[in-house]
Motif scaffolding. Structure first.
Motif, short mmCIF file in Angstrom:
data_model
loop_
_atom_site.label_atom_id
_atom_site.label_comp_id
_atom_site.label_asym_id
_atom_site.label_seq_id
_atom_site.Cartn_x
_atom_site.Cartn_y
_atom_site.Cartn_z
N GLU A 30 0.75 -1.26 -0.06
CA GLU A 30 0.03 -0.08 0.13
C GLU A 30 0.78 1.00 -0.04
OE1 GLU A 30 -2.89 2.41 -0.47
OE2 GLU A 30 -3.27 0.25 -0.70
N ARG A 33 2.15 1.66 -3.47
CA ARG A 33 1.05 2.17 -4.31
C ARG A 33 0.98 3.62 -4.28
NH1 ARG A 33 -2.59 -1.49 -3.12
NH2 ARG A 33 -2.21 -2.91 -5.00
N GLU A 34 0.89 4.15 -2.84
CA GLU A 34 0.73 5.58 -2.70
C GLU A 34 1.82 6.30 -3.26
OE1 GLU A 34 -1.07 9.09 -1.71
OE2 GLU A 34 -2.22 7.10 -1.67
#
Length: 72
Positions: A11, A14-15
């Protein structure tokens, strides 16, 4: 060796990728003939702060720039 990432690490990646994509989209509209490398660098420095990113080229060889560009 393959390093398996946790869902939390994935995550974060991804960010970071989304923020980087936004930076690239914003600067691509500015990069055109007549715009100096310094103007691009200053714009990118502001965007890096706004998007809470980190430039690995900042202070590279004491250049104190966020991007590495060469005109020519």
């Amino acid at each position: 060796m393959i390093i398996i990432k946790s869902p939390e690490e994935i995550e974060k990646l991804r960010e970071g990728g989304k923020r980087l994509a936004r930076l690239i989209a914003d600067v691509s509209g500015l990069a055109k003939p007549g715009v100096s490398a310094l103007e691009l660098d200053l714009f990118i420095q502001d965007k890096i702060k706004e998007l809470v990113l980190y430039s690995i080229s900042e202070d590279y060889f004491e250049a104190r720039r966020s991007i590495g560009v060469q005109v020519g």
